[in-house]
Design a protein around this motif. Structure first.
Motif, PDB file in Angstrom:
ATOM      1  N   MET A  96       0.685  15.887  19.727  1.00 17.50           N
ATOM      2  CA  MET A  96      -0.717  16.213  19.419  1.00 17.50           C
ATOM      3  C   MET A  96      -1.413  14.972  18.865  1.00 17.50           C
ATOM      4  O   MET A  96      -0.878  14.315  17.961  1.00 17.50           O
ATOM      5  CB  MET A  96      -0.769  17.350  18.398  1.00 17.50           C
ATOM      6  CG  MET A  96      -2.180  17.869  18.111  1.00 17.50           C
ATOM      7  SD  MET A  96      -2.204  19.183  16.845  1.00 17.50           S
ATOM      8  CE  MET A  96      -1.290  20.478  17.665  1.00 17.50           C
ATOM      9  N   ASN A  97      -2.587  14.646  19.408  1.00 18.76           N
ATOM     10  CA  ASN A  97      -3.302  13.483  18.891  1.00 18.76           C
ATOM     11  C   ASN A  97      -3.979  13.798  17.566  1.00 18.76           C
ATOM     12  O   ASN A  97      -4.040  14.951  17.143  1.00 18.76           O
ATOM     13  CB  ASN A  97      -4.300  12.944  19.927  1.00 18.76           C
ATOM     14  CG  ASN A  97      -5.411  13.930  20.262  1.00 18.76           C
ATOM     15  OD1 ASN A  97      -5.881  14.661  19.386  1.00 18.76           O
ATOM     16  ND2 ASN A  97      -5.816  13.960  21.523  1.00 18.76           N
ATOM     17  N   PHE A  98      -4.495  12.744  16.912  1.00 13.91           N
ATOM     18  CA  PHE A  98      -5.046  12.915  15.571  1.00 13.91           C
ATOM     19  C   PHE A  98      -6.206  13.900  15.563  1.00 13.91           C
ATOM     20  O   PHE A  98      -6.294  14.767  14.673  1.00 13.91           O
ATOM     21  CB  PHE A  98      -5.495  11.568  15.009  1.00 13.91           C
ATOM     22  CG  PHE A  98      -6.139  11.686  13.654  1.00 13.91           C
ATOM     23  CD1 PHE A  98      -5.372  11.831  12.519  1.00 13.91           C
ATOM     24  CD2 PHE A  98      -7.524  11.672  13.519  1.00 13.91           C
ATOM     25  CE1 PHE A  98      -5.955  11.958  11.263  1.00 13.91           C
ATOM     26  CE2 PHE A  98      -8.124  11.794  12.273  1.00 13.91           C
ATOM     27  CZ  PHE A  98      -7.338  11.937  11.147  1.00 13.91           C
ATOM     28  N   ILE A  99      -7.102  13.794  16.530  1.00 10.67           N
ATOM     29  CA  ILE A  99      -8.283  14.668  16.552  1.00 10.67           C
ATOM     30  C   ILE A  99      -7.871  16.122  16.649  1.00 10.67           C
ATOM     31  O   ILE A  99      -8.357  16.978  15.899  1.00 10.67           O
ATOM     32  CB  ILE A  99      -9.227  14.285  17.715  1.00 10.67           C
ATOM     33  CG1 ILE A  99      -9.818  12.889  17.486  1.00 10.67           C
ATOM     34  CG2 ILE A  99     -10.342  15.315  17.867  1.00 10.67           C
ATOM     35  CD1 ILE A  99     -10.665  12.376  18.643  1.00 10.67           C
ATOM     36  N   ASP A 100      -6.961  16.419  17.565  1.00  8.39           N
ATOM     37  CA  ASP A 100      -6.522  17.803  17.735  1.00  8.39           C
ATOM     38  C   ASP A 100      -5.795  18.310  16.488  1.00  8.39           C
ATOM     39  O   ASP A 100      -6.000  19.456  16.060  1.00  8.39           O
ATOM     40  CB  ASP A 100      -5.599  17.919  18.952  1.00  8.39           C
ATOM     41  CG  ASP A 100      -6.336  17.726  20.266  1.00  8.39           C
ATOM     42  OD1 ASP A 100      -7.576  17.858  20.267  1.00  8.39           O
ATOM     43  OD2 ASP A 100      -5.672  17.431  21.273  1.00  8.39           O
ATOM     44  N   GLU A 101      -4.966  17.459  15.902  1.00  7.17           N
ATOM     45  CA  GLU A 101      -4.204  17.891  14.731  1.00  7.17           C
ATOM     46  C   GLU A 101      -5.117  18.143  13.535  1.00  7.17           C
ATOM     47  O   GLU A 101      -4.980  19.157  12.847  1.00  7.17           O
ATOM     48  CB  GLU A 101      -3.150  16.855  14.368  1.00  7.17           C
ATOM     49  CG  GLU A 101      -2.310  17.293  13.182  1.00  7.17           C
ATOM     50  CD  GLU A 101      -1.175  16.346  12.859  1.00  7.17           C
ATOM     51  OE1 GLU A 101      -0.306  16.733  12.043  1.00  7.17           O
ATOM     52  OE2 GLU A 101      -1.155  15.227  13.390  1.00  7.17           O
ATOM     53  N   ILE A 102      -6.049  17.242  13.286  1.00 10.63           N
ATOM     54  CA  ILE A 102      -6.900  17.389  12.101  1.00 10.63           C
ATOM     55  C   ILE A 102      -7.802  18.608  12.246  1.00 10.63           C
ATOM     56  O   ILE A 102      -8.065  19.328  11.269  1.00 10.63           O
ATOM     57  CB  ILE A 102      -7.706  16.097  11.824  1.00 10.63           C
ATOM     58  CG1 ILE A 102      -8.059  15.981  10.325  1.00 10.63           C
ATOM     59  CG2 ILE A 102      -8.954  15.992  12.658  1.00 10.63           C
ATOM     60  CD1 ILE A 102      -6.921  15.629   9.433  1.00 10.63           C
ATOM     61  N   ALA A 108     -17.324  16.143  12.608  1.00  6.45           N
ATOM     62  CA  ALA A 108     -16.491  16.549  13.748  1.00  6.45           C
ATOM     63  C   ALA A 108     -16.794  15.744  15.002  1.00  6.45           C
ATOM     64  O   ALA A 108     -15.956  15.659  15.908  1.00  6.45           O
ATOM     65  CB  ALA A 108     -16.689  18.036  14.036  1.00  6.45           C
ATOM     66  N   ASN A 109     -17.982  15.135  15.060  1.00  2.14           N
ATOM     67  CA  ASN A 109     -18.355  14.349  16.223  1.00  2.14           C
ATOM     68  C   ASN A 109     -18.009  12.868  16.079  1.00  2.14           C
ATOM     69  O   ASN A 109     -18.311  12.076  16.968  1.00  2.14           O
ATOM     70  CB  ASN A 109     -19.859  14.490  16.471  1.00  2.14           C
ATOM     71  CG  ASN A 109     -20.242  15.913  16.825  1.00  2.14           C
ATOM     72  OD1 ASN A 109     -19.614  16.536  17.683  1.00  2.14           O
ATOM     73  ND2 ASN A 109     -21.254  16.443  16.151  1.00  2.14           N
ATOM     74  N   ASP A 110     -17.398  12.499  14.958  1.00  4.46           N
ATOM     75  CA  ASP A 110     -17.034  11.099  14.729  1.00  4.46           C
ATOM     76  C   ASP A 110     -15.729  11.060  13.933  1.00  4.46           C
ATOM     77  O   ASP A 110     -15.675  10.547  12.818  1.00  4.46           O
ATOM     78  CB  ASP A 110     -18.160  10.382  13.969  1.00  4.46           C
ATOM     79  CG  ASP A 110     -18.012   8.862  14.006  1.00  4.46           C
ATOM     80  OD1 ASP A 110     -17.002   8.383  14.565  1.00  4.46           O
ATOM     81  OD2 ASP A 110     -18.885   8.167  13.471  1.00  4.46           O
ATOM     82  N   ILE A 111     -14.680  11.595  14.549  1.00  3.68           N
ATOM     83  CA  ILE A 111     -13.405  11.744  13.859  1.00  3.68           C
ATOM     84  C   ILE A 111     -12.768  10.389  13.540  1.00  3.68           C
ATOM     85  O   ILE A 111     -11.946  10.283  12.624  1.00  3.68           O
ATOM     86  CB  ILE A 111     -12.445  12.620  14.688  1.00  3.68           C
ATOM     87  CG1 ILE A 111     -12.971  14.063  14.759  1.00  3.68           C
ATOM     88  CG2 ILE A 111     -11.044  12.626  14.108  1.00  3.68           C
ATOM     89  CD1 ILE A 111     -13.000  14.782  13.423  1.00  3.68           C
TER      90      ILE A 111
END
Length: 207
Positions: free
Chosen positions: A1-7, A181-184
């Motif tokens: 899982m990449n960082f964006i999906d995990e966070i 959320a648009n600039d993770i």
């Protein structure tokens, strides 16, 4: 899982109870009291502070820090009343686990003229070297607009820990520009800064 999906997955996790407390192995406790919309005693609604929950969960999962996260609207702002159940549990965790440092996470408006603000009751609540190390960790990761104790010097959580324990505590205000959320990528800078600090702090207390 990449960082964006995990966070985002961590941010959307649901728990039972007024709060959740997670154990770690490193004696740093991250507090996230404003993760949910809350009704204040005067009837006003206090908005949630996005990603303060996910930051606590991520650091617990990957860096073995302790976390306490408010999960339910109790009608009490835990950063105004330091004798509510959240604060009672927070201080129990400190005592039972020999916590050395509490970082109380908060979200500031995008309109504030800072990236990060440290609230330490005008430099009373944390050792100078700890404050300096944390500030340097942010700067090394590109988070450079940092201020201290203006306007947020520390709320009830900071004051309560300072008054009732010998543990260092910092109220950390994070601009909404770094919790978007648009600039993770900007949020990842915050995570990387805290992770670098955790590693250095752990080395320091174990030498």
């Amino acid at each position: 899982m990449n960082f964006i999906d995990e966070i985002n997955c961590l941010e959307n996790l649901e728990f039972c109870g007024d709060f959740i407390a997670l154990k770690g192995s490193i004696p740093i406790l991250f507090s996230s009291p404003h993760c949910i919309y809350q009704t204040l005693p005067e009837g006003n609604i206090k908005k949630s502070e996005p990603y303060t929950k996910a930051i606590s969960l991520y650091l617990n999962k990957h860096y073995n820090t302790y976390s306490i996260i408010k999960n339910k609207d109790t009608g009490i702002d835990s950063n105004r009343d330091n004798y509510d159940n959240y604060n009672i549990e927070l201080r129990r965790i400190i005592k039972d686990n020999n916590i050395k440092l509490v970082i109380d996470l908060h979200g500031a408006s995008k309109l504030r003229e800072f990236d990060i603000e440290f609230g330490t009751l005008n430099n009373l609540t944390a050792d100078f070297s700890t404050i300096k190390e944390l500030e340097e960790s942010f700067k090394e990761n590109g988070v450079t607009n940092i201020i201290h104790n203006n306007p947020f010097k520390g709320g009830a959580i900071t004051k309560g820990i300072y008054a009732l324990t010998d543990v260092d505590v910092i109220q950390l205000e994070i601009s909404g520009n770094y919790r978007d959320a648009n600039d993770i990528e900007k949020l990842e800078k915050i995570i990387n800064s805290l992770a670098a600090f955790i590693k250095q702090y752990n080395k320091y207390i174990n030498r």
